[in-house]
Scaffold this active site. Structure first.
Site, PDB file in Angstrom:
ATOM      1  N   GLU A  77       0.924  -1.257  -0.130  1.00 52.28           N
ATOM      2  CA  GLU A  77      -0.192  -0.007   0.236  1.00 52.28           C
ATOM      3  C   GLU A  77       0.935   1.496   0.040  1.00 52.28           C
ATOM      4  OE1 GLU A  77      -3.116  -0.110   2.879  1.00 52.28           O
ATOM      5  OE2 GLU A  77      -3.843   1.946   2.118  1.00 52.28           O
ATOM      6  N   ASP A  78       1.776   1.158   0.690  1.00 54.02           N
ATOM      7  CA  ASP A  78       2.618   2.602   1.204  1.00 54.02           C
ATOM      8  C   ASP A  78       4.014   2.712   0.058  1.00 54.02           C
ATOM      9  OD1 ASP A  78       0.699   3.236   2.927  1.00 54.02           O
ATOM     10  OD2 ASP A  78       1.794   2.632   4.518  1.00 54.02           O
TER      11      ASP A  78
END
Ligand code: MN
Length: 478
Positions: A77-78
Site C-alpha cells: 500500500e505505502d
C-alpha cells in the site's frame, strides 16, 4: 505503550528454526528499506509499526510466514513494491497475506456506507482464503488502537466504533480473548472516555482490598492443591474495564460481579481438571447457578474450561477457571494456537480447524453465498452474528448457536433443510411451543416433523430471523 524493537521481536521468536529466523530478518530489512524516510504521526520511523504488529503476533506464537507478512503488511500500500515481487523475494503465502491485508484497507467508493460494507465483507471473506489475513489485520488494528492518541478526535471515535463493531466480534469468534479484551478496553476509552476513567478510578480505589483477597485466595489454593497432590499453576486476573462497564451499566454493583476476580488453575490433563474442581468444592461453597462445564461442552469458539464461582475469603465471590495448559493456550490466543499445538503447516492446520470446529464460519459462508449486495451482507452478518447469540440444545445436548430473535423454525433449518421442510411443531424444554416462539438461551429444542406435512407456508418467512431459513421457505413455495 512503547513500540517493539527488532531485538524485542527476535527475543520472542525462539520457538522458530534458524532458517525461519533468517527469512524474518530478510523481511525486516526489506520493510525498513521500503519504508525508509516515512514517519508515523507519533514522529517515530514508520517501520516501528510493522515491527510492533509482528511483535504482537510473536506473543501469540504465530508461524514465520505470518510474522514476515506482519513486517511487510503496509509495503504494497505505502511503497513501490508489488505482490509479484514479494512472491519472488519470499514466497506465495507471504505475498498472499500481505496482499489480503492491503485489499482490506485500500478501497475507494463514492458512499461511506458502501465503503464500510465492502471492506467488512472483504475482511470476512478473506477468512476463507487464509484466516491469517484476519489475524494480521487484528494485530494491526490493536497497534493502531494503542497509538490512537495521535489521531484527531473524529478518527479516534470512528476507529473505536469500527473496532467494536467488527474486530471485537471477530476476535471473539476466533477465540482470541486476550486480543478481544484489549480491543474492547481501548475502544471504550475513546468512545466513552468519562465512563472509562470512572471505572478506572473505582478499580484503583478497590485495588488494595482486591489485591488482599487475591493474595489470600492464591495462598489458600496453593495449599489446597498441594494437599491433593495435583501439579498446577495459578494465575489471577481482574475483569477488563469494558467487562466491568457492561455489568455496571446493567445496574450491578462491583461486589455483585461474580467473575470480577478470577483465578485460573492450569493443570496437566482433563482428569486433573475434575479432581481440582472436587478439591475446590470441598473447601469453598460454590454459587450453584454459576457452575459451567465448558470442557464437556466447549463454547462455539472452542473455549474450554471449568468455571465455578465460589464464596472466597471475606465472602468475596471468586470465579475459578480450571483448564489444561493446552486449553489455556487456545483460550488466550484462539485459532492461532492450533498451529502452535500442531507445529505443522500453519495455513492448512488453521483453515482445517476453522472449517471443522468454528460454527460462525459456516454461517458466514452461507450468508456470503446468499447475497451479492454488500450492505445487505453486512447488515445480515451484524444481525445474525455480531449482535450476540443465544445457545440452545438439541435433544442430544449438542449446542447450536443462533442469533437473538430466532424461532424453532430457524433452529429446524439450521439442523437440516428436510427438518425445516417437514416441521409441524416444536417442543421447548418439554413443553409444546408455537413455531414462532422466540428461543431463549439454554432452551432445549425438539422439532416435530411429519413426512406428510404440507411443508412450510409462505407466511413462515415472517416468523423466522435467519437469512437461510427465509430463503429455504421462499424456495419451497416457488
Ligand atoms: Mn498497518
Amino acid at each position: 505503550m512503547k513500540s517493539a524493537s527488532y531485538e524485542d521481536l527476535m527475543n520472542n521468536l525462539k520457538y522458530l528454526s534458524k532458517k525461519e529466523l533468517d527469512k524474518i530478518s530478510k523481511a525486516f530489512l526489506c520493510a525498513s528499506n521500503l519504508h525508509k524516510g516515512q514517519k508515523r504521526q507519533s514522529g517515530e520511523d514508520y517501520v516501528s509499526h510493522p515491527l510492533t504488529v509482528a511483535f504482537i503476533l510473536s506473543e501469540m506464537k504465530a508461524d514465520s510466514d505470518t510474522i514476515c507478512a506482519a513486517l511487510l503488511h503496509d509495503t504494497i500500500e505505502d511503497t513501490d513494491i508489488t505482490k509479484d515481487k514479494l512472491e519472488i523475494m519470499f514466497n506465495k503465502d507471504i505475498a498472499t497475506l500481505v496482499d489480503g491485508v492491503t485489499k482490506i484497507s485500500k478501497m475507494n467508493f463514492s458512499s461511506r456506507e458502501e465503503q464500510v460494507a465492502t471492506n467488512t465483507r472483504k475482511i470476512i471473506t478473506s477468512l476463507d482464503e487464509d484466516v491469517r489475513i484476519v489475524i494480521v489485520k487484528l494485530a494491526d488494528r490493536l497497534h493502531n488502537m494503542r497509538t490512537l492518541d495521535f489521531k484527531s478526535e473524529f478518527k479516534q471515535k470512528e476507529n473505536a466504533l469500527e473496532t467494536m463493531e467488527i474486530f471485537v466480534p471477530l476476535a471473539y469468534y476466533l477465540g482470541a480473548y486476550q486480543l478481544k479484551n484489549e480491543l474492547e478496553d481501548l475502544s471504550l476509552k475513546y468512545l466513552k472516555p468519562n465512563k472509562y476513567h470512572e471505572i478506572q478510578a473505582i478499580m484503583e480505589k478497590t485495588s488494595p482490598e482486591l489485591n488482599e483477597i487475591t493474595e489470600e485466595m492464591l495462598s489458600e489454593m496453593n495449599e489446597l492443591l498441594e494437599q491433593h497432590d495435583i501439579p498446577f499453576e495459578l494465575v489471577a486476573r481482574i475483569k477488563n474495564v469494558y467487562g466491568i462497564y457492561k455489568n455496571i451499566s446493567k445496574g450491578k454493583k462491583l461486589a455483585d460481579i461474580h467473575d470480577l476476580l478470577a483465578i485460573k488453575v492450569i493443570v496437566n490433563d482433563i482428569k486433573d481438571c475434575y479432581l481440582t474442581l472436587g478439591a475446590i468444592h470441598s473447601k469453598y461453597n460454590p454459587l450453584n447457578s454459576k457452575f459451567k462445564d465448558y470442557i464437556a461442552m466447549p463454547k462455539t469458539n472452542m473455549y474450554q474450561s471449568l468455571h465455578t464461582t465460589v464464596f472466597g475469603p471475606g465472602d468475596y465471590l471468586v470465579q475459578t477457571q480450571i483448564r489444561t495448559s493446552q486449553m489455556n493456550l487456545v483460550n488466550t490466543y484462539g485459532l492461532t494456537a492450533y498451529w502452535d499445538l500442531n507445529k505443522e503447516n500453519a495455513k492448512s492446520t488453521m483453515q482445517k480447524e476453522l472449517k471443522s470446529k468454528f460454527q460462525f464460519f459456516k454461517l458466514l459462508t452461507e450468508i456470503n453465498a446468499l447475497t451479492s449486495d454488500n450492505q445487505e451482507f453486512v447488515s445480515q452478518v451484524k444481525s445474525e452474528l455480531f449482535n450476540g447469540s443465544i445457545y440452545v440444545y438439541t435433544p442430544k445436548g449438542d449446542i447450536i448457536e443462533l442469533p437473538y430473535g430466532s424461532t424453532p423454525i430457524d433452529f429446524a433449518y439450521k439442523i437440516h433443510t428436510d427438518v425445516g421442510n417437514t416441521m409441524v411443531g416444536a417442543i421447548v424444554n418439554d413443553n409444546p411451543e408455537a413455531i414462532d416462539y422466540i428461543l431463549q438461551n439454554k432452551d432445549r429444542v425438539k422439532i416435530i416433523t411429519d413426512p406428510l406435512s404440507f411443508g412450510p407456508r409462505a407466511e413462515w418467512q415472517e416468523k423466522v430471523h435467519t437469512m437461510k431459513a427465509k430463503r429455504l421457505i421462499r424456495e419451497f413455495n416457488r
